[in-house]
Design an enzyme around this catalytic site. Structure first.
Site, PDB file in Angstrom:
ATOM      1  N   LYS A   1      22.790 -59.211 -25.109  1.00 22.05           N
ATOM      2  CA  LYS A   1      22.105 -58.082 -25.733  1.00 22.05           C
ATOM      3  C   LYS A   1      20.595 -58.303 -25.593  1.00 22.05           C
ATOM      4  CE  LYS A   1      22.231 -55.584 -30.178  1.00 22.05           C
ATOM      5  NZ  LYS A   1      22.852 -55.583 -31.522  1.00 22.05           N
TER       6      LYS A   1
ATOM      7  N   SER B   1      25.092 -51.382 -32.654  1.00 27.47           N
ATOM      8  CA  SER B   1      24.047 -51.298 -31.670  1.00 27.47           C
ATOM      9  C   SER B   1      24.294 -52.129 -30.413  1.00 27.47           C
ATOM     10  CB  SER B   1      22.725 -51.752 -32.301  1.00 27.47           C
ATOM     11  OG  SER B   1      22.826 -53.097 -32.732  1.00 27.47           O
TER      12      SER B   1
ATOM     13  N   SER C   1      27.171 -54.303 -35.916  1.00 31.90           N
ATOM     14  CA  SER C   1      26.822 -54.011 -34.526  1.00 31.90           C
ATOM     15  C   SER C   1      27.570 -54.788 -33.459  1.00 31.90           C
ATOM     16  CB  SER C   1      25.329 -54.208 -34.310  1.00 31.90           C
ATOM     17  OG  SER C   1      24.644 -53.082 -34.773  1.00 31.90           O
TER      18      SER C   1
END
Ligand code: GLN
Length: 490
Positions: free
Chosen positions: A77, A152, A176
């Site tokens: 990420k 996310s 997330s």
């Protein structure tokens, strides 16, 4: 497209010289090149760096180094700092940021022989539940390109679900890792707060943030956790206690296990398709000798308001460093310092991040602190006690993860509150600090599509090994195979 072999198989192959780290890396790069763009899953692909590192792993493996993740391609990420490789957090304000150091998890992955191939798309500063808050465009769900992959960590989830990489890292402040795992048919683990060092993770809500793996199966998640977990002098909130072996007991089964079903997590707001699959998993556990016990987590409905005060307050403080002077984008022609701050931040931050900074700044303002932040912290204590009391009766809690399967892109963007409410089943684990594991249970018909549903297992602090063991059992006894969605990568 065929899935990558399991992480342990890749590593063994590379250590034995059966197949090179370079060849696994080239395979991942070719998959990303062919299919990454249609999904919007990546913000940066480190072709040269990955190849050079893979060659080095091959040399180390040939020299007999014991590398538990030898040659395993991994995506990160883009809020995890990578030395010399852009790290944008999905934000214009950091669009030119190249960290001069590796996050602790990144350093540990490299030392273990994993090869970092790409940085994945995310909601700006990890704020969102659909990946539509990225400054660099949304991510699409491989199961239906018109739908969101969740957020996310949407890019990490989509990349793993589509089979472009075997594993990825995400971060989880209020769900997330778990919510995108549930919406893409992948495994996602949010470890106990303090299990994994946050050094080099760009901070959002520092008392909530944890880093964890997304993978195609439970064992792969366990093997990545084993590498990234454990004390770090650079993160004072990271526990120095030895990390138990999270792989050894994976096949131990569920006989005698006490499984709690929290009644507040099965109310009318949760879709029938989701509930049916969670109940199917529960019934299977019961048939195998586990005991199902109804439990109550009475303060669940206060989770969303408490979370959105704590998280935004911490975010408003953490994001104050992006002022165009210390960090990030600087506006071109400002008359003075105050205008530099104002214009740099206005130009650099997207709408949702600005909204959160304002909410958090308001909640922390003198005169309001007691009414908001302090009160939210009290609610947080009550939520933590709910879990402590439940775990006096049960070993694990089984629940839905997201109220519905994947929703359409654009479906919730006009109403931030509706988007926040989608986090109702995941924020509680962050507020309490307890670990949560999501495992796909099957597919259900929803809104004209056939979409994956993931169940959530939560346990007491530091119970990752137990969660992974139960998750592995659910995976092993699952009635449906979760393969790479057809057309995902076309
Ligand atoms: N969806 C939640 C939010 O928007 C959680 C985000 C996260 O876990 N990073 O804050």
């Amino acid at each position: 497209m065929q899935a990558f072999p399991a992480v342990a198989t890749i590593a063994q192959d590379v250590r034995n010289g059966g197949r090179s780290a370079r060849s696994f890396t080239d395979d991942a790069l070719a998959r990303i090149d062919a299919h990454g763009e249609a999904l919007g899953a990546f913000l940066h692909v480190d072709v040269d760096g990955a190849r050079a590192h893979a060659d080095e792993v091959d040399r180390r493996a040939a020299g007999g180094d014991d590398l538990p993740l030898a040659g395993v391609p991994i995506a990160l990420k883009d809020n995890l700092c990578t030395n010399g490789v852009p790290t944008t957090c999905g934000s214009r304000i950091l669009s030119r940021f190249i960290p001069p150091y590796d996050a602790t998890v990144v350093a540990r992955l490299r030392a273990a022989g994993a090869v970092i191939v790409a940085k994945t798309n995310l909601d700006e500063f990890a704020m969102g539940s659909s990946n539509e808050n990225s400054a660099f465009g949304p991510v699409r769900n491989p199961w239906d390109l018109a739908r969101a992959p969740g957020g996310s960590s949407g890019g990490s989830a989509a990349a793993v679900a589509a089979g472009l990489v075997p594993v990825a890292l995400g971060s989880d402040t209020g769900g997330s890792i778990r919510q995108p795992a549930a919406l893409t048919g992948t495994v996602g683990l949010k470890p106990t707060y303090g299990r994994v060092s946050r050094y080099g993770l760009v901070a959002f809500g520092s008392s909530l943030d944890q880093i964890g793996p997304l993978s195609r199966n439970v064992e792969d998640a366990a093997r990545v956790l084993a590498v990234i977990a454990g004390g770090d002098p650079r993160d004072a909130t990271c526990s120095n206690d030895p990390v138990p072996d999270v792989v050894a007991g994976l096949e131990d089964g569920v006989d005698g296990l006490r499984v709690g079903l929290p009644r507040e997590y099965f109310d009318d707001a949760i879709g029938d398709g989701v509930k049916t699959l969670v109940r199917r998993a529960a019934n299977r556990l019961a048939t195998a000798g586990a005991t199902l016990i109804d439990v109550s987590l009475p303060h669940t409905s206060y989770g969303i308001p408490a979370y959105y005060i704590v998280a935004t307050s911490e975010a408003s403080s953490n994001l104050s460093r992006y002022d165009g002077i210390h960090y990030g984008h600087r506006t071109k022609d400002a008359a003075d310092l105050a205008e530099t701050y104002e214009r740099s931040r206005t130009e650099g931050f997207g709408a949702e991040v600005r909204r959160r900074i304002m909410l958090g700044t308001f909640a922390l303002a003198s005169g309001y602190y007691d009414a908001y932040y302090d009160r939210a912290m009290r609610v947080r204590t009550l939520i933590r006690r709910d879990f402590e009391e439940a775990f006096e009766q049960v070993d694990v809690i089984l629940s839905p993860t997201s109220p519905t399967p994947a929703f359409k892109l654009g479906e919730k963007t006009s109403d931030p509150l509706e988007m926040y409410l989608a986090d109702v089943l995941t924020v509680t684990a962050n507020l309490a600090g307890v670990p949560g594991l999501v495992v796909p249970e099957g597919l259900c018909d929803h809104d004209g599509a056939r979409l994956p549903v993931g169940v959530q297992l939560m346990g007491p602090l530091w119970s990752e090994a137990r969660l992974l063991q139960v998750g592995r059992w659910l995976e092993r006894t699952r009635e449906e195979a979760i393969s790479i969605p057809e057309g995902a990568a076309s």
